[in-house]
Motif scaffolding. Structure first.
Motif, PDB file in Angstrom:
ATOM      1  N   THR A   1     -12.697  -0.973  -1.114  1.00 32.14           N
ATOM      2  CA  THR A   1     -12.191  -1.589  -2.341  1.00 32.14           C
ATOM      3  C   THR A   1     -13.196  -2.578  -2.912  1.00 32.14           C
ATOM      4  O   THR A   1     -13.781  -3.385  -2.185  1.00 32.14           O
ATOM      5  CB  THR A   1     -10.859  -2.328  -2.067  1.00 32.14           C
ATOM      6  OG1 THR A   1      -9.907  -1.376  -1.602  1.00 32.14           O
ATOM      7  CG2 THR A   1     -10.327  -2.996  -3.323  1.00 32.14           C
TER       8      THR A   1
ATOM      9  N   GLY B   1      -2.873   6.292 -14.895  1.00 27.23           N
ATOM     10  CA  GLY B   1      -3.627   6.686 -13.706  1.00 27.23           C
ATOM     11  C   GLY B   1      -3.784   5.608 -12.649  1.00 27.23           C
ATOM     12  O   GLY B   1      -4.415   5.830 -11.624  1.00 27.23           O
ATOM     13  N   GLY B   2      -3.224   4.434 -12.893  1.00 29.94           N
ATOM     14  CA  GLY B   2      -3.370   3.338 -11.949  1.00 29.94           C
ATOM     15  C   GLY B   2      -2.112   2.496 -11.924  1.00 29.94           C
ATOM     16  O   GLY B   2      -1.037   2.968 -12.289  1.00 29.94           O
ATOM     17  N   THR B   3      -2.257   1.256 -11.494  1.00 31.14           N
ATOM     18  CA  THR B   3      -1.112   0.359 -11.433  1.00 31.14           C
ATOM     19  C   THR B   3      -1.425  -0.950 -12.151  1.00 31.14           C
ATOM     20  O   THR B   3      -2.588  -1.357 -12.238  1.00 31.14           O
ATOM     21  CB  THR B   3      -0.714   0.032  -9.982  1.00 31.14           C
ATOM     22  OG1 THR B   3      -1.793  -0.655  -9.332  1.00 31.14           O
ATOM     23  CG2 THR B   3      -0.368   1.291  -9.208  1.00 31.14           C
TER      24      THR B   3
ATOM     25  N   GLU C   1      -9.286   4.954  -7.940  1.00 30.08           N
ATOM     26  CA  GLU C   1      -7.959   4.374  -7.796  1.00 30.08           C
ATOM     27  C   GLU C   1      -8.030   2.929  -8.301  1.00 30.08           C
ATOM     28  O   GLU C   1      -8.808   2.130  -7.779  1.00 30.08           O
ATOM     29  CB  GLU C   1      -7.536   4.404  -6.332  1.00 30.08           C
ATOM     30  CG  GLU C   1      -6.135   3.914  -6.083  1.00 30.08           C
ATOM     31  CD  GLU C   1      -5.749   3.982  -4.612  1.00 30.08           C
ATOM     32  OE1 GLU C   1      -4.996   3.102  -4.169  1.00 30.08           O
ATOM     33  OE2 GLU C   1      -6.209   4.901  -3.904  1.00 30.08           O
TER      34      GLU C   1
ATOM     35  N   ALA D   1      -6.134  -0.753  -9.595  1.00 26.54           N
ATOM     36  CA  ALA D   1      -4.993  -1.666  -9.642  1.00 26.54           C
ATOM     37  C   ALA D   1      -5.405  -2.864 -10.490  1.00 26.54           C
ATOM     38  O   ALA D   1      -6.420  -3.504 -10.209  1.00 26.54           O
ATOM     39  CB  ALA D   1      -4.600  -2.123  -8.244  1.00 26.54           C
TER      40      ALA D   1
ATOM     41  N   VAL E   1     -10.446   4.411 -14.165  1.00 28.70           N
ATOM     42  CA  VAL E   1      -9.384   5.419 -14.074  1.00 28.70           C
ATOM     43  C   VAL E   1      -9.911   6.761 -14.565  1.00 28.70           C
ATOM     44  O   VAL E   1      -9.722   7.802 -13.927  1.00 28.70           O
ATOM     45  CB  VAL E   1      -8.136   5.000 -14.890  1.00 28.70           C
ATOM     46  CG1 VAL E   1      -7.175   6.173 -15.062  1.00 28.70           C
ATOM     47  CG2 VAL E   1      -7.426   3.825 -14.236  1.00 28.70           C
TER      48      VAL E   1
ATOM     49  N   ASP F   1     -13.975   3.337  -3.366  1.00 32.14           N
ATOM     50  CA  ASP F   1     -12.931   4.306  -3.693  1.00 32.14           C
ATOM     51  C   ASP F   1     -11.839   3.687  -4.544  1.00 32.14           C
ATOM     52  O   ASP F   1     -11.112   4.383  -5.239  1.00 32.14           O
ATOM     53  CB  ASP F   1     -12.292   4.838  -2.411  1.00 32.14           C
ATOM     54  CG  ASP F   1     -13.283   5.566  -1.531  1.00 32.14           C
ATOM     55  OD1 ASP F   1     -14.148   6.276  -2.058  1.00 32.14           O
ATOM     56  OD2 ASP F   1     -13.177   5.408  -0.302  1.00 32.14           O
ATOM     57  N   LYS F   2     -11.707   2.355  -4.443  1.00 34.07           N
ATOM     58  CA  LYS F   2     -10.639   1.649  -5.136  1.00 34.07           C
ATOM     59  C   LYS F   2     -11.226   0.457  -5.883  1.00 34.07           C
ATOM     60  O   LYS F   2     -12.168  -0.172  -5.424  1.00 34.07           O
ATOM     61  CB  LYS F   2      -9.606   1.147  -4.139  1.00 34.07           C
ATOM     62  CG  LYS F   2      -8.963   2.248  -3.325  1.00 34.07           C
ATOM     63  CD  LYS F   2      -8.086   1.682  -2.229  1.00 34.07           C
ATOM     64  CE  LYS F   2      -7.635   2.795  -1.307  1.00 34.07           C
ATOM     65  NZ  LYS F   2      -7.013   2.278  -0.094  1.00 34.07           N
TER      66      LYS F   2
END
Length: 120
Positions: free
Chosen positions: A115, A74-76, A35, A37, A30, A3-4
């Motif tokens: 993740t 859309g992310g970090t 999700e 990062a 993204v 999911d990440k």
């Protein structure tokens, strides 16, 4: 499927294919609704400074500023605390939306259920 996605970028303009690949994968994730990062370490920390991403040029690749824009939308994006300090970078001098974070935050991000972490 995870999911990440956490992508750690360790290379800068000295390794354009590796750097661009990391950002391409992150931006694609993204776009797929994952999700994301991105953590910038070492020479990749410079990509968080306005105008510096444009210094990476790679034939047939999406320009890094465009990829960064997708990721930030859309992310970090986080710059390693120590890497920022070694380069005299502060939060005020980074692209809007980019933060500075330490190893504990990175470990927390990659240890979350669902993740997948990649290092380039």
């Amino acid at each position: 499927m995870a999911d990440k996605l956490v992508v750690k970028v360790t290379a800068g303009v000295e390794a354009p294919e590796r750097s661009n690949q990391a950002f391409t994968v992150a931006a694609a994730a993204v776009a797929a609704g994952v999700e994301v990062a991105v953590w910038l370490t070492g020479e990749a920390a410079w990509f968080a400074v306005p105008g510096r991403a444009a210094e990476l040029s790679l034939e047939y690749a999406t320009p890094l500023p465009e990829l960064l824009e997708v990721i930030l939308d859309g992310g970090t994006v986080t710059v390693c605390t120590q890497c920022a300090a070694r380069r005299n970078l502060t939060a005020d001098g980074l692209l809007a939306g980019v933060t500075i974070g330490g190893a504990a935050g990175f470990v927390e991000a990659v240890m979350q259920d669902g993740t997948q972490a990649l290092v380039y």
